[in-house]
Every structure is written in C-alpha cells, then in structure tokens.
Design a protein around this motif. Structure first.
Motif, short mmCIF file in Angstrom:
data_model
loop_
_atom_site.label_atom_id
_atom_site.label_comp_id
_atom_site.label_asym_id
_atom_site.label_seq_id
_atom_site.Cartn_x
_atom_site.Cartn_y
_atom_site.Cartn_z
N ALA A 34 0.82 -1.21 0.00
CA ALA A 34 0.00 0.00 0.00
C ALA A 34 0.85 1.26 0.00
CB ALA A 34 -0.93 0.01 1.21
N ALA A 35 2.07 1.19 0.52
CA ALA A 35 2.91 2.37 0.63
C ALA A 35 3.72 2.66 -0.63
CB ALA A 35 3.85 2.22 1.82
N VAL A 36 3.82 1.72 -1.54
CA VAL A 36 4.69 1.88 -2.70
C VAL A 36 4.29 3.06 -3.58
CG1 VAL A 36 5.50 0.79 -4.84
CG2 VAL A 36 5.41 -0.52 -2.73
N SER A 37 3.00 3.20 -3.88
CA SER A 37 2.58 4.30 -4.75
C SER A 37 2.84 5.65 -4.10
CB SER A 37 1.11 4.16 -5.13
OG SER A 37 0.31 4.20 -3.97
N VAL A 38 2.67 5.74 -2.78
CA VAL A 38 2.94 6.99 -2.06
C VAL A 38 4.45 7.28 -2.07
CG1 VAL A 38 2.81 8.12 0.19
CG2 VAL A 38 0.92 6.71 -0.60
N LEU A 39 5.25 6.25 -1.92
CA LEU A 39 6.70 6.44 -1.89
C LEU A 39 7.26 6.89 -3.24
CD1 LEU A 39 7.77 3.36 0.23
CD2 LEU A 39 7.90 5.74 0.90
N LEU A 40 6.71 6.36 -4.32
CA LEU A 40 7.23 6.68 -5.65
C LEU A 40 6.64 7.95 -6.24
CD1 LEU A 40 7.33 3.15 -7.30
CD2 LEU A 40 9.18 4.40 -6.17
N GLU A 41 5.53 8.41 -5.70
CA GLU A 41 4.84 9.60 -6.22
C GLU A 41 5.75 10.82 -6.15
OE1 GLU A 41 1.33 12.21 -4.45
OE2 GLU A 41 0.78 10.14 -4.86
N GLY A 42 5.94 11.47 -7.29
CA GLY A 42 6.73 12.69 -7.35
C GLY A 42 8.23 12.49 -7.45
N LEU A 43 8.71 11.27 -7.31
CA LEU A 43 10.14 11.02 -7.45
C LEU A 43 10.49 10.85 -8.92
CD1 LEU A 43 10.85 8.44 -4.59
CD2 LEU A 43 11.37 10.87 -4.62
N PRO A 44 11.70 11.22 -9.31
CA PRO A 44 12.09 10.98 -10.70
C PRO A 44 12.11 9.48 -10.99
CG PRO A 44 13.97 11.73 -9.40
CD PRO A 44 12.77 11.83 -8.53
N ALA A 45 11.79 9.12 -12.20
CA ALA A 45 11.71 7.71 -12.58
C ALA A 45 13.09 7.06 -12.45
CB ALA A 45 11.20 7.57 -14.01
N ALA A 46 13.12 5.91 -11.81
CA ALA A 46 14.36 5.17 -11.63
C ALA A 46 14.47 4.09 -12.69
CB ALA A 46 14.39 4.53 -10.25
N GLN A 47 15.69 3.70 -13.01
CA GLN A 47 15.88 2.63 -13.99
C GLN A 47 15.41 1.30 -13.42
OE1 GLN A 47 19.98 2.65 -15.05
NE2 GLN A 47 19.85 4.56 -16.18
N ALA A 48 15.63 1.10 -12.12
CA ALA A 48 15.28 -0.17 -11.51
C ALA A 48 14.70 0.06 -10.11
CB ALA A 48 16.51 -1.06 -11.40
N LEU A 49 13.70 -0.74 -9.78
CA LEU A 49 13.15 -0.78 -8.43
C LEU A 49 13.42 -2.17 -7.90
CD1 LEU A 49 10.98 0.69 -6.38
CD2 LEU A 49 9.64 -1.25 -7.13
N ILE A 50 14.19 -2.23 -6.82
CA ILE A 50 14.53 -3.51 -6.21
C ILE A 50 13.78 -3.59 -4.89
CG2 ILE A 50 16.40 -4.96 -5.38
CD1 ILE A 50 18.29 -3.19 -7.09
N ALA A 51 13.01 -4.65 -4.72
CA ALA A 51 12.22 -4.82 -3.49
C ALA A 51 12.19 -6.30 -3.12
CB ALA A 51 10.81 -4.30 -3.69
N ASP A 52 11.75 -6.57 -1.88
CA ASP A 52 11.68 -7.96 -1.44
C ASP A 52 10.33 -8.57 -1.80
OD1 ASP A 52 10.07 -6.65 0.33
OD2 ASP A 52 11.05 -7.37 2.13
N ARG A 53 10.13 -9.81 -1.42
CA ARG A 53 8.91 -10.54 -1.77
C ARG A 53 7.65 -9.91 -1.19
NH1 ARG A 53 10.54 -15.51 -3.86
NH2 ARG A 53 12.61 -16.11 -3.18
N GLY A 54 7.77 -9.12 -0.14
CA GLY A 54 6.61 -8.47 0.46
C GLY A 54 5.95 -7.47 -0.48
N SER A 55 6.68 -7.02 -1.47
CA SER A 55 6.14 -6.06 -2.43
C SER A 55 5.76 -6.71 -3.75
CB SER A 55 7.17 -4.96 -2.69
OG SER A 55 7.47 -4.28 -1.50
N ASP A 56 5.64 -8.02 -3.75
CA ASP A 56 5.30 -8.74 -4.97
C ASP A 56 3.82 -8.57 -5.29
OD1 ASP A 56 5.17 -10.45 -7.14
OD2 ASP A 56 4.99 -12.24 -5.91
N ALA A 57 3.53 -7.67 -6.22
CA ALA A 57 2.16 -7.46 -6.70
C ALA A 57 2.27 -6.97 -8.14
CB ALA A 57 1.44 -6.42 -5.85
N GLN A 58 1.38 -7.44 -8.97
CA GLN A 58 1.40 -7.05 -10.37
C GLN A 58 1.16 -5.55 -10.52
OE1 GLN A 58 2.38 -9.18 -12.75
NE2 GLN A 58 2.43 -7.41 -14.10
#
Length: 148
Positions: free
Chosen positions: A52-76
């Motif tokens: 649930a926090a991922v969209s809030v965290l990425l909002e307004g940040l410049p686009a990154a080439q890669a997002l690395i996360a653990d299995r807890g963030s596994d969602a299409q």
C-alpha cells in the motif's frame, strides 16, 4: 468545548500506530537511492501492507531505472506502476504464484543498501522503541536518526 478542538482520540491517523501480531507497532517505509540514502520516508500503521505504501513512496520522485524490493512487495500492480514510469521492477515472486519472475541476482544483491540503512536506524533507541505518540514527532526522530 467547541467541536473543532485540536484534541484527538486514541488510534487516529495522526498516530500511525496499528495493531500487528506483536502488539502496537509502526512501519517505516523508505525508497533508497544508489548511495544508500533515503529519498522519502513514510510512516504507516503496523498492520498495513508494504504494498500500500509503494505508490505513495514513488509519487513525485524521478523515474528510476530499476526498483529492487523484497517478496513483500510482490504485486502485479507495483510491477505495472514501475513499467509505466519506464523502469524495471526486480521483485522476486512469492512461492505460491503460478508464473515466477526471474530476478537478476547481481542487481538484487544491492538490496543490502536498504537493509543497512534500517539497521543503522534501529541503533537509535527513540526510533526503535517508538517513544513518541504522534506520527510527526516519530517521523522527526527517524529523520534525525537517519541523517546521523
């Protein structure tokens, strides 16, 4: 007392405290840059999902080439969000998924930057035990502890 008093009742959103299996807790969510420095920090209740926090965290940040996360963030939805931002998601799939994604091992090993950031943050007693009642005070302690 008038109805519009600044007093809040227990458990309101301004506390960011939630119940989880271990009792009352708060989650600290942060995206980290390639140097191990936090770009943004968001507090959420302990029972809230990391997804649930991922969209809030990425909002307004410049686009990154890669997002690395653990299995807890596994969602299409997260993978699609990163693709729309012209990046690539390196998130291992959970074992119960029918379609398994492959993750570049060398790139995924860089996830240790965020692990080291949170380990350093937990050395601050005020942050680790969450002495502050209000989320803004707790967030201030996290920001002060993370910059030291």
């Amino acid at each position: 007392m008038p109805i519009s008093t600044p007093w809040r009742k227990k458990g309101r959103a301004d506390h960011a405290i939630g119940r989880s299996r271990g009792g009352l807790s708060t989650k600290i969510n942060a995206p980290i840059d390639q140097d191990g420095l936090p770009l943004r920090i968001v507090l959420s209740p302990g029972q809230a999902s990391d997804k649930a926090a991922v969209s809030v965290l990425l909002e307004g940040l410049p686009a990154a080439q890669a997002l690395i996360a653990d299995r807890g963030s596994d969602a299409q939805a997260i993978v699609d969000l990163v693709r729309r931002r012209r990046g690539e998601a390196h998130i291992p799939t959970q074992s119960d998924r029918k379609i398994q994604r492959t993750v570049d091992r060398e790139l995924y090993r860089k996830r240790n930057l965020i692990e080291r950031y949170f380990c350093k943050l937990k050395h601050f007693r005020r942050v680790a035990t969450r002495f502050d009642k209000l989320a803004r005070n707790s967030l201030a302690a996290v920001l002060a502890g993370g910059s030291a």
